[in-house]
Scaffold this active site. Structure first.
Site, PDB file in Angstrom:
ATOM      1  N   GLU A 106       0.817  -1.227   0.000  1.00  0.00           N
ATOM      2  CA  GLU A 106       0.000   0.000   0.000  1.00  0.00           C
ATOM      3  C   GLU A 106       0.847   1.273   0.000  1.00  0.00           C
ATOM      4  OE1 GLU A 106      -0.769  -0.050   4.834  1.00  0.00           O
ATOM      5  OE2 GLU A 106      -1.964   1.175   3.498  1.00  0.00           O
ATOM      6  N   THR A 128       3.179  -8.219  -1.028  1.00  0.00           N
ATOM      7  CA  THR A 128       3.329  -8.189   0.424  1.00  0.00           C
ATOM      8  C   THR A 128       3.024  -9.552   1.016  1.00  0.00           C
ATOM      9  OG1 THR A 128       2.429  -7.445   2.538  1.00  0.00           O
ATOM     10  CG2 THR A 128       1.016  -7.103   0.676  1.00  0.00           C
ATOM     11  N   ASP A 130       1.876  -9.815   3.783  1.00  0.00           N
ATOM     12  CA  ASP A 130       0.744  -9.585   4.691  1.00  0.00           C
ATOM     13  C   ASP A 130      -0.612  -9.866   4.021  1.00  0.00           C
ATOM     14  OD1 ASP A 130       2.759  -8.707   6.337  1.00  0.00           O
ATOM     15  OD2 ASP A 130       2.311  -6.573   6.077  1.00  0.00           O
ATOM     16  N   ARG A 165       4.827 -28.492  27.193  1.00  0.00           N
ATOM     17  CA  ARG A 165       4.844 -27.029  27.263  1.00  0.00           C
ATOM     18  C   ARG A 165       3.769 -26.396  26.383  1.00  0.00           C
ATOM     19  NH1 ARG A 165      11.257 -26.330  26.157  1.00  0.00           N
ATOM     20  NH2 ARG A 165      11.919 -26.229  28.326  1.00  0.00           N
ATOM     21  N   GLY A 173       2.527  -9.665   9.822  1.00  0.00           N
ATOM     22  CA  GLY A 173       1.281  -9.367   9.119  1.00  0.00           C
ATOM     23  C   GLY A 173       0.699  -8.002   9.459  1.00  0.00           C
ATOM     24  N   ARG A 174       1.425  -7.249  10.286  1.00  0.00           N
ATOM     25  CA  ARG A 174       0.951  -5.931  10.715  1.00  0.00           C
ATOM     26  C   ARG A 174      -0.458  -5.986  11.260  1.00  0.00           C
ATOM     27  NH1 ARG A 174       4.069  -2.296   6.890  1.00  0.00           N
ATOM     28  NH2 ARG A 174       5.721  -1.693   8.313  1.00  0.00           N
ATOM     29  N   ARG A 269       6.436 -20.839  26.714  1.00  0.00           N
ATOM     30  CA  ARG A 269       7.548 -20.120  26.082  1.00  0.00           C
ATOM     31  C   ARG A 269       7.049 -19.489  24.783  1.00  0.00           C
ATOM     32  NH1 ARG A 269      11.859 -23.176  28.608  1.00  0.00           N
ATOM     33  NH2 ARG A 269      13.442 -22.355  27.217  1.00  0.00           N
ATOM     34  N   GLN A 277      10.111 -15.337   7.814  1.00  0.00           N
ATOM     35  CA  GLN A 277       8.927 -15.459   6.939  1.00  0.00           C
ATOM     36  C   GLN A 277       9.087 -14.749   5.601  1.00  0.00           C
ATOM     37  OE1 GLN A 277       5.233 -14.882   9.818  1.00  0.00           O
ATOM     38  NE2 GLN A 277       7.130 -13.973  10.524  1.00  0.00           N
ATOM     39  N   ARG A 278      10.033 -13.807   5.524  1.00  0.00           N
ATOM     40  CA  ARG A 278      10.203 -13.069   4.266  1.00  0.00           C
ATOM     41  C   ARG A 278      11.361 -13.609   3.438  1.00  0.00           C
ATOM     42  NH1 ARG A 278       9.661  -7.129   6.373  1.00  0.00           N
ATOM     43  NH2 ARG A 278      11.779  -6.940   5.593  1.00  0.00           N
TER      44      ARG A 278
HETATM   45  O1  F6P Z   1       4.801  -5.615   5.562  1.00  0.00           O
HETATM   46  C1  F6P Z   1       5.622  -6.734   5.624  1.00  0.00           C
HETATM   47  C2  F6P Z   1       6.229  -6.867   6.998  1.00  0.00           C
HETATM   48  O2  F6P Z   1       7.038  -8.024   7.002  1.00  0.00           O
HETATM   49  C3  F6P Z   1       5.223  -6.884   8.152  1.00  0.00           C
HETATM   50  O3  F6P Z   1       4.589  -8.125   8.291  1.00  0.00           O
HETATM   51  C4  F6P Z   1       6.112  -6.490   9.303  1.00  0.00           C
HETATM   52  O4  F6P Z   1       5.405  -5.901  10.369  1.00  0.00           O
HETATM   53  C5  F6P Z   1       7.012  -5.478   8.675  1.00  0.00           C
HETATM   54  O5  F6P Z   1       7.055  -5.756   7.291  1.00  0.00           O
HETATM   55  C6  F6P Z   1       8.414  -5.470   9.232  1.00  0.00           C
HETATM   56  O6  F6P Z   1       9.129  -4.509   8.552  1.00  0.00           O
HETATM   57  P1  F6P Z   1      10.682  -4.260   8.734  1.00  0.00           P
HETATM   58  O7  F6P Z   1      11.398  -5.412   8.110  1.00  0.00           O
HETATM   59  O8  F6P Z   1      10.944  -2.978   8.025  1.00  0.00           O
HETATM   60  O9  F6P Z   1      10.925  -4.172  10.206  1.00  0.00           O
END
Ligand code: F6P
Length: 345
Positions: A106, A128, A130, A165, A173-174, A269, A277-278
């Protein structure tokens, strides 16, 4: 056919598996149309600094399976820089860029939309992990990130079970819970917290006590990083914001784990999946989606469809106004969450 000789492409915001697949598709299609391609480095920062390299088919032919972005990225917002818009327009002229492909979420696409109105023709590609962009069924990168989160939670099951545990897993995912709900469902988490619904920690603890009482002595809790609760206050990890005004999230799993341990007396924990994840190579699904979206972006330029974004609609890839994609965050509907809830416990 629009009067295009040279196009630019940039990747903005957080990186995401599939960015290189888009770059490759755009360069291949541009070369078919006889256009030159400039790869703008570091997202909008590159347009402020005229930092760009020539991209040919030879440069991109092998990048399809690579994670990250060969063009690098940043969260720079030219509209937060004095004279930023004018500088971008000036550098587009200097680089002879007739049209720019902005690959982003966005924030990046919102800038592309404004710049088109200011005179620089842009088209968008929805990226994204997200999956929170409107006007498209999915963004590329999302399925890969969900798979990573799901695989990670599968691993948590075996270790949690061995130690009796509870493990709380924090997922990115914001302010949208797509990844958490989908990965939580896929990995059969025993409870899922998302930002869309203020869940009750008390109810979750009750469920855990019941599990232990009947002999299922472990628990996996999936929590979205942006979650809020009906009965627990969570402070953001940091008050610092990026150039688009987003607070850096993180830390919710730690707070939640402490609370669950306090309320249940069970050792609890937490794990933060974070940037895992990225990272890494995109799944076949995302390679294909990114390729189709990039291909369409080049077609949109040829057809003069500016301020538009390529978008997945069912099986089709269509052009939709960027305005439509960025006007509201796409969040998880109640009905979607309710289906996932059936399997809690
Ligand atoms: O928008 C993708 C994202 O990975 C979100 O899920 C996460 O909150 C944010 O980016 C983290 O951003 P940065 O790597 O700039 O801290």
């Amino acid at each position: 056919m629009s009067d295009i000789k040279k196009i630019g492409i940039l990747t903005g915001g957080g990186d995401c598996p599939g960015l290189n697949a888009v770059i490759r598709a755009v360069v291949f299609k541009a070369s078919e149309y006889g256009w030159q391609v400039m790869g703008v480095r570091y997202g909008w920062k590159g347009m402020l600094n005229a930092d760009a390299i020539t991209l040919t088919k030879a440069d991109v032919k092998d990048i399809l399976p690579l994670g990250g972005t060969i063009l690098k990225t940043s969260r720079t917002n030219p509209y937060k820089v004095d004279g930023g818009e004018a500088k971008v327009l000036e550098n587009a002229r200097k680089l002879n860029i007739d049209c720019l492909v902005a690959v982003g979420g966005e924030d990046t696409l919102g800038v592309a939309n404004k710049l088109t109105k200011a005179g620089l023709k842009c088209v968008g590609v929805p990226k994204t992990i997200d999956n929170d962009l409107g006007a498209t069924d999915y963004t590329f990168g999302y399925q890969t990130a969900v798979q990573i989160a799901s695989d990670s939670m599968d691993r948590l099951h075996t270790t949690a079970k061995s130690h009796d545990r509870v493990l709380v897993c924090e997922i990115m995912g914001r302010h949208a819970g797509w990844m958490t709900v989908d990965a939580g469902t896929s990995a059969s988490a025993h409870w899922i917290f998302t930002p869309e619904i203020k869940g009750s920690v008390g109810d979750c603890c009750k469920m855990l006590k019941e599990r232990y009482a009947r002999g299922d002595k472990y628990g996996i809790i999936a929590v979205a990083e942006g979650s809020e609760f009906s009965d627990l206050d969570v402070k953001a990890a940091s008050q610092s914001t990026d150039a688009f005004g987003h607070v850096r999230l993180g830390g919710v799993a730690e707070t939640l784990a402490k609370e669950i341990e306090k309320c249940t007396g069970i050792e609890t924990r937490h794990v933060v999946l974070g940037h895992t994840q990225r990272g890494g190579s995109p799944l076949a699904y995302d390679r294909i989606l990114a390729t189709r979206l990039g291909y369409k972006a080049a077609e949109m330029i040829k057809d003069g469809q500016f301020a538009m974004m390529s978008s997945l609609r069912g099986e089709r890839i269509d052009a939709v106004p960027i305005e439509e994609a960025v006007k509201a965050l796409k969040t998880v509907p109640q009905q979607y969450y309710d289906a996932a809830k059936t399997f809690f416990g």
